[in-house]
Design a protein around this motif. Structure first.
Motif, PDB file in Angstrom:
ATOM      1  N   GLN A   1       0.830  -1.204   0.000  1.00 23.75           N
ATOM      2  CA  GLN A   1       0.000   0.000   0.000  1.00 23.75           C
ATOM      3  C   GLN A   1       0.861   1.250   0.000  1.00 23.75           C
ATOM      4  OE1 GLN A   1      -3.433   0.272   2.744  1.00 23.75           O
ATOM      5  NE2 GLN A   1      -2.641   2.288   3.353  1.00 23.75           N
ATOM      6  N   VAL A   2       0.509   2.201  -0.870  1.00 21.82           N
ATOM      7  CA  VAL A   2       1.160   3.517  -0.888  1.00 21.82           C
ATOM      8  C   VAL A   2       0.277   4.534  -0.165  1.00 21.82           C
ATOM      9  CG1 VAL A   2       2.042   5.378  -2.349  1.00 21.82           C
ATOM     10  CG2 VAL A   2       2.416   2.984  -2.999  1.00 21.82           C
ATOM     11  N   PHE A   3      -1.021   4.516  -0.468  1.00 17.55           N
ATOM     12  CA  PHE A   3      -1.953   5.343   0.304  1.00 17.55           C
ATOM     13  C   PHE A   3      -3.349   4.745   0.225  1.00 17.55           C
ATOM     14  CE2 PHE A   3      -1.883   7.585  -3.875  1.00 17.55           C
ATOM     15  CZ  PHE A   3      -3.224   7.536  -4.206  1.00 17.55           C
ATOM     16  N   HIS A   4      -4.185   5.104   1.192  1.00 19.45           N
ATOM     17  CA  HIS A   4      -5.585   4.702   1.230  1.00 19.45           C
ATOM     18  C   HIS A   4      -6.391   5.876   1.764  1.00 19.45           C
ATOM     19  CE1 HIS A   4      -8.831   1.618   2.700  1.00 19.45           C
ATOM     20  NE2 HIS A   4      -9.232   2.305   1.633  1.00 19.45           N
ATOM     21  N   LYS A   5      -7.279   6.378   0.956  1.00 14.35           N
ATOM     22  CA  LYS A   5      -8.174   7.505   1.232  1.00 14.35           C
ATOM     23  C   LYS A   5      -7.503   8.843   0.903  1.00 14.35           C
ATOM     24  CE  LYS A   5     -10.918   5.099   4.718  1.00 14.35           C
ATOM     25  NZ  LYS A   5     -11.454   5.105   6.108  1.00 14.35           N
ATOM     26  N   VAL A   6      -8.262   9.624   0.136  1.00 14.65           N
ATOM     27  CA  VAL A   6      -7.818  10.942  -0.315  1.00 14.65           C
ATOM     28  C   VAL A   6      -8.913  11.942   0.016  1.00 14.65           C
ATOM     29  CG1 VAL A   6      -7.193  12.337  -2.333  1.00 14.65           C
ATOM     30  CG2 VAL A   6      -6.357   9.992  -2.136  1.00 14.65           C
ATOM     31  N   ASN A   7      -8.507  13.145   0.328  1.00 15.34           N
ATOM     32  CA  ASN A   7      -9.445  14.204   0.694  1.00 15.34           C
ATOM     33  C   ASN A   7     -10.131  14.758  -0.562  1.00 15.34           C
ATOM     34  OD1 ASN A   7     -10.771  16.012   2.414  1.00 15.34           O
ATOM     35  ND2 ASN A   7      -9.215  17.587   2.093  1.00 15.34           N
ATOM     36  N   VAL A   8     -11.028  13.962  -1.114  1.00 19.08           N
ATOM     37  CA  VAL A   8     -11.700  14.336  -2.352  1.00 19.08           C
ATOM     38  C   VAL A   8     -13.127  13.801  -2.324  1.00 19.08           C
ATOM     39  CG1 VAL A   8     -10.929  12.261  -3.604  1.00 19.08           C
ATOM     40  CG2 VAL A   8     -11.499  14.326  -4.891  1.00 19.08           C
ATOM     41  N   LYS A   9     -14.024  14.515  -2.986  1.00 22.20           N
ATOM     42  CA  LYS A   9     -15.422  14.104  -3.095  1.00 22.20           C
ATOM     43  C   LYS A   9     -15.870  14.278  -4.542  1.00 22.20           C
ATOM     44  CE  LYS A   9     -20.030  15.199  -1.275  1.00 22.20           C
ATOM     45  NZ  LYS A   9     -20.810  16.084  -0.376  1.00 22.20           N
ATOM     46  N   PRO A  10     -16.389  13.207  -5.163  1.00 21.71           N
ATOM     47  CA  PRO A  10     -16.463  11.833  -4.667  1.00 21.71           C
ATOM     48  C   PRO A  10     -15.126  11.110  -4.866  1.00 21.71           C
ATOM     49  CG  PRO A  10     -17.365  11.923  -6.868  1.00 21.71           C
ATOM     50  CD  PRO A  10     -16.988  13.344  -6.514  1.00 21.71           C
ATOM     51  N   GLY A  11     -14.934   9.993  -4.147  1.00 22.44           N
ATOM     52  CA  GLY A  11     -13.738   9.193  -4.352  1.00 22.44           C
ATOM     53  C   GLY A  11     -12.861   9.015  -3.138  1.00 22.44           C
TER      54      GLY A  11
ATOM     55  N   ALA B   1     -27.324  19.112 -12.601  1.00 25.69           N
ATOM     56  CA  ALA B   1     -28.085  18.562 -11.474  1.00 25.69           C
ATOM     57  C   ALA B   1     -27.574  17.150 -11.222  1.00 25.69           C
ATOM     58  CB  ALA B   1     -29.570  18.560 -11.796  1.00 25.69           C
ATOM     59  N   TRP B   2     -27.002  16.937 -10.072  1.00 26.68           N
ATOM     60  CA  TRP B   2     -26.288  15.689  -9.784  1.00 26.68           C
ATOM     61  C   TRP B   2     -26.788  15.117  -8.473  1.00 26.68           C
ATOM     62  CZ3 TRP B   2     -20.994  15.538  -7.070  1.00 26.68           C
ATOM     63  CH2 TRP B   2     -20.477  14.231  -7.068  1.00 26.68           C
ATOM     64  N   ARG B   3     -27.171  13.855  -8.521  1.00 23.57           N
ATOM     65  CA  ARG B   3     -27.807  13.232  -7.352  1.00 23.57           C
ATOM     66  C   ARG B   3     -26.887  12.260  -6.628  1.00 23.57           C
ATOM     67  NH1 ARG B   3     -30.701  14.163 -11.544  1.00 23.57           N
ATOM     68  NH2 ARG B   3     -32.683  15.281 -11.401  1.00 23.57           N
ATOM     69  N   GLY B   4     -25.587  12.462  -6.758  1.00 21.09           N
ATOM     70  CA  GLY B   4     -24.652  11.643  -5.997  1.00 21.09           C
ATOM     71  C   GLY B   4     -23.818  10.716  -6.855  1.00 21.09           C
ATOM     72  N   SER B   5     -22.992   9.923  -6.179  1.00 23.51           N
ATOM     73  CA  SER B   5     -21.945   9.143  -6.839  1.00 23.51           C
ATOM     74  C   SER B   5     -22.450   8.028  -7.740  1.00 23.51           C
ATOM     75  CB  SER B   5     -21.016   8.542  -5.780  1.00 23.51           C
ATOM     76  OG  SER B   5     -20.371   9.564  -5.050  1.00 23.51           O
ATOM     77  N   ALA B   6     -23.718   7.669  -7.634  1.00 24.61           N
ATOM     78  CA  ALA B   6     -24.255   6.619  -8.498  1.00 24.61           C
ATOM     79  C   ALA B   6     -24.976   7.175  -9.724  1.00 24.61           C
ATOM     80  CB  ALA B   6     -25.209   5.726  -7.708  1.00 24.61           C
TER      81      ALA B   6
ATOM     82  N   VAL C   1     -19.563   7.300 -10.505  1.00 26.41           N
ATOM     83  CA  VAL C   1     -19.033   8.657 -10.638  1.00 26.41           C
ATOM     84  C   VAL C   1     -17.741   8.794  -9.844  1.00 26.41           C
ATOM     85  CG1 VAL C   1     -19.505  11.110 -10.351  1.00 26.41           C
ATOM     86  CG2 VAL C   1     -21.352   9.561 -11.005  1.00 26.41           C
ATOM     87  N   SER C   2     -17.680   8.165  -8.671  1.00 29.08           N
ATOM     88  CA  SER C   2     -16.448   8.163  -7.883  1.00 29.08           C
ATOM     89  C   SER C   2     -15.318   7.492  -8.651  1.00 29.08           C
ATOM     90  CB  SER C   2     -16.671   7.447  -6.558  1.00 29.08           C
ATOM     91  OG  SER C   2     -17.670   8.069  -5.798  1.00 29.08           O
ATOM     92  N   SER C   3     -15.631   6.368  -9.301  1.00 26.59           N
ATOM     93  CA  SER C   3     -14.618   5.667 -10.090  1.00 26.59           C
ATOM     94  C   SER C   3     -14.081   6.549 -11.208  1.00 26.59           C
ATOM     95  CB  SER C   3     -15.196   4.382 -10.690  1.00 26.59           C
ATOM     96  OG  SER C   3     -15.125   3.323  -9.774  1.00 26.59           O
ATOM     97  N   LEU C   4     -14.986   7.226 -11.909  1.00 27.08           N
ATOM     98  CA  LEU C   4     -14.548   8.075 -13.018  1.00 27.08           C
ATOM     99  C   LEU C   4     -13.708   9.246 -12.522  1.00 27.08           C
ATOM    100  CD1 LEU C   4     -16.315   9.109 -16.200  1.00 27.08           C
ATOM    101  CD2 LEU C   4     -15.483  10.936 -14.719  1.00 27.08           C
ATOM    102  N   VAL C   5     -14.131   9.887 -11.448  1.00 29.88           N
ATOM    103  CA  VAL C   5     -13.372  11.023 -10.923  1.00 29.88           C
ATOM    104  C   VAL C   5     -11.969  10.575 -10.516  1.00 29.88           C
ATOM    105  CG1 VAL C   5     -13.205  12.662  -9.014  1.00 29.88           C
ATOM    106  CG2 VAL C   5     -15.368  12.371 -10.229  1.00 29.88           C
TER     107      VAL C   5
ATOM    108  N   THR D   1     -14.541  19.134  -3.866  1.00 30.50           N
ATOM    109  CA  THR D   1     -15.573  18.442  -4.633  1.00 30.50           C
ATOM    110  C   THR D   1     -15.363  18.652  -6.124  1.00 30.50           C
ATOM    111  OG1 THR D   1     -17.200  18.688  -2.860  1.00 30.50           O
ATOM    112  CG2 THR D   1     -18.048  18.242  -5.074  1.00 30.50           C
ATOM    113  N   TYR D   2     -15.327  17.545  -6.862  1.00 29.51           N
ATOM    114  CA  TYR D   2     -15.276  17.588  -8.330  1.00 29.51           C
ATOM    115  C   TYR D   2     -16.678  17.280  -8.840  1.00 29.51           C
ATOM    116  CZ  TYR D   2     -10.212  17.908  -8.203  1.00 29.51           C
ATOM    117  OH  TYR D   2      -8.917  18.340  -7.985  1.00 29.51           O
ATOM    118  N   HIS D   3     -17.372  18.322  -9.255  1.00 29.35           N
ATOM    119  CA  HIS D   3     -18.798  18.226  -9.592  1.00 29.35           C
ATOM    120  C   HIS D   3     -18.965  18.170 -11.111  1.00 29.35           C
ATOM    121  CE1 HIS D   3     -23.037  19.280  -9.843  1.00 29.35           C
ATOM    122  NE2 HIS D   3     -23.138  19.252  -8.519  1.00 29.35           N
ATOM    123  N   PRO D   4     -19.737  17.221 -11.636  1.00 29.32           N
ATOM    124  CA  PRO D   4     -20.006  17.197 -13.084  1.00 29.32           C
ATOM    125  C   PRO D   4     -20.594  18.525 -13.544  1.00 29.32           C
ATOM    126  CG  PRO D   4     -20.794  15.185 -12.039  1.00 29.32           C
ATOM    127  CD  PRO D   4     -20.414  16.118 -10.922  1.00 29.32           C
TER     128      PRO D   4
END
Length: 408
Positions: free
Chosen positions: A273-283, A371-376, A308-312, A352-355
């Motif tokens: 492991q190099v890192f786990h968890k990043v200060n980003v939304k979503p993801g 208009a974005w209703r969350g990571s799914a 959406v988290s995967s893509l970001v 936050t990286y918003h579409p």
């Protein structure tokens, strides 16, 4: 948690360029050149006409008009056999070598062919070409490049223009960086293949096809491993296959749930492991590690399961890694700054990286969040062409705020 910038730095520290191989020129599109290339010829290899017309001596047109004897006709691919003398001209086509004795070419539109006076001759040509100076419409030998001139340096991305240039200097094969081979694995008992009708508690596998598309767009070669169940045995079998590639990209199984088994299975297979968890939304749950083998290092990305988290996370971290593995430089996303079109409120400390929709107007670039209703919410993402970055903190961004955006 670490910042996006720190995570990007750690990823790129591990993404060493893949070995270079000699490939067929026609297969090199999009690859990065790994050798210096010099010309083996002068280009053009002779003085040539750049128009259809008549090769003349400019001195014969000192008054702007003349009637000249036509000596011969030289087509592209042919070679002139006669020297142009006083009162003479050679009919010549674009690309053909200019004959000795001439120092200019008159465009055919400025000429009028006169009937031949005697049998066996090509007749005469009347020319109206005021102010015809020496050198007009002639491309000098080696004007583009001389034999031995360097034409491309290592690191150049091979586009169609570079393919043409490499062909011109005789490169049937070129030394280029390889494309990264990327294994893509979706995980989760709830995931079924996209052609299946989901049953109770199930969803279709949208991440696998989406990530394969992202890999190909980033210049990698994608291999879809399918779906792994939430068992150590299933994950282990799929991960072992995936670690044969240069990069393994998993989606799901990296959060903190009971069945988030991915980090443990990766560790059991020697992935550090190099890192786990990043200060980003979503993801936020993204996981990154490396497997060091004798032949070369493998990179492993555990992306969140929501699409959406995967893509970001792919756009922020994986794309840059694939580009650097392929030998590219300056690989991080280049933000485009744009003015917000309407107010937007965010909550929480994470960036936050918003579409969003990015557009160019007379006043410059503008960006409007969708208009974005969350990571799914993939439907909202499909309406976007960019991600707009809202820095973390509870605040409202007013119209006109200048924000960084990443094109999708």
């Amino acid at each position: 948690m670490i910042s996006v910038e720190d995570a990007q730095r750690l990823v790129l520290e591990q993404a060493t360029a893949l070995p270079a191989e000699r490939v067929e020129l026609v297969d090199s599109l999009g690859l990065v050149l790994a050798e210096a290339v010099a010309s083996d010829i002068d280009s053009p290899p002779w003085e040539k006409s750049i128009v259809d017309g008549y090769a003349v001596r400019s001195v014969d047109l000192a008054t702007g008009e003349a009637e000249l004897e036509i000596l011969e006709e030289v087509m592209a691919g042919a070679v002139p056999t006669l020297e142009v003398g006083p009162g003479q001209a050679t009919r010549i086509m674009t690309g053909a070598p200019t004959p000795a004795g001439c120092d200019a070419v008159v465009m055919v539109e400025q000429t009028e062919v006169l009937p031949a006076v005697s049998p066996g001759t090509l007749g005469r040509v009347r020319i109206h070409a005021a102010k015809l100076e020496a050198g007009r419409n002639i491309l000098r030998r080696a004007a583009a490049m001389k034999c031995g001139d360097p034409v491309l340096a290592p690191g150049a991305i091979i586009r169609p223009a570079e393919i043409g240039l490499l062909a011109e200097v005789g490169k049937r094969h070129v030394l280029a960086q390889l494309r990264a081979r990327v294994a893509v694995l979706a995980t989760g008992d709830e995931i079924v293949s996209c052609e299946q009708k989901p049953g109770p508690g199930q969803i279709r596998n949208s991440n696998g096809p989406m990530l394969c598309g992202l890999v190909r767009r980033a210049g990698g070669t994608a291999h879809d491993l399918g779906i792994a169940a939430d068992t150590t045995e299933s994950l282990d079998a799929h991960v072992r296959r995936g670690l044969e590639a240069d990069v393994l990209v998993l989606s799901g199984g990296v959060s903190a749930g009971v069945l988030d088994l991915v980090p443990g299975v990766l560790a059991a297979n020697g992935v550090e492991q190099v890192f786990h968890k990043v200060n980003v939304k979503p993801g936020k749950p993204i996981w990154f590690g490396v497997l060091n083998r004798e032949d070369r290092r493998r990179l492993v990305f555990g992306l969140p399961g929501n699409p959406v988290s995967s893509l970001v996370c792919f756009e922020l971290f994986v794309r840059s890694a694939l580009r650097q593995l392929a030998g590219e430089r300056d690989v991080l996303p280049r933000p485009r700054w744009a003015r917000l079109t309407r107010s937007h409120t965010i909550r929480g400390p994470r960036d936050t990286y918003h579409p969003a929709v990015l557009e160019e107007s007379e006043a410059g670039w503008t960006v409007e969040p969708v208009a974005w209703r969350g990571s799914a919410d993939l439907r909202a993402l499909s309406a976007a062409n960019s991600l707009v970055l809202f820095p973390g903190g509870d605040r409202t961004f007013e119209p006109g705020a200048r924000l960084a955006t990443i094109l999708l």
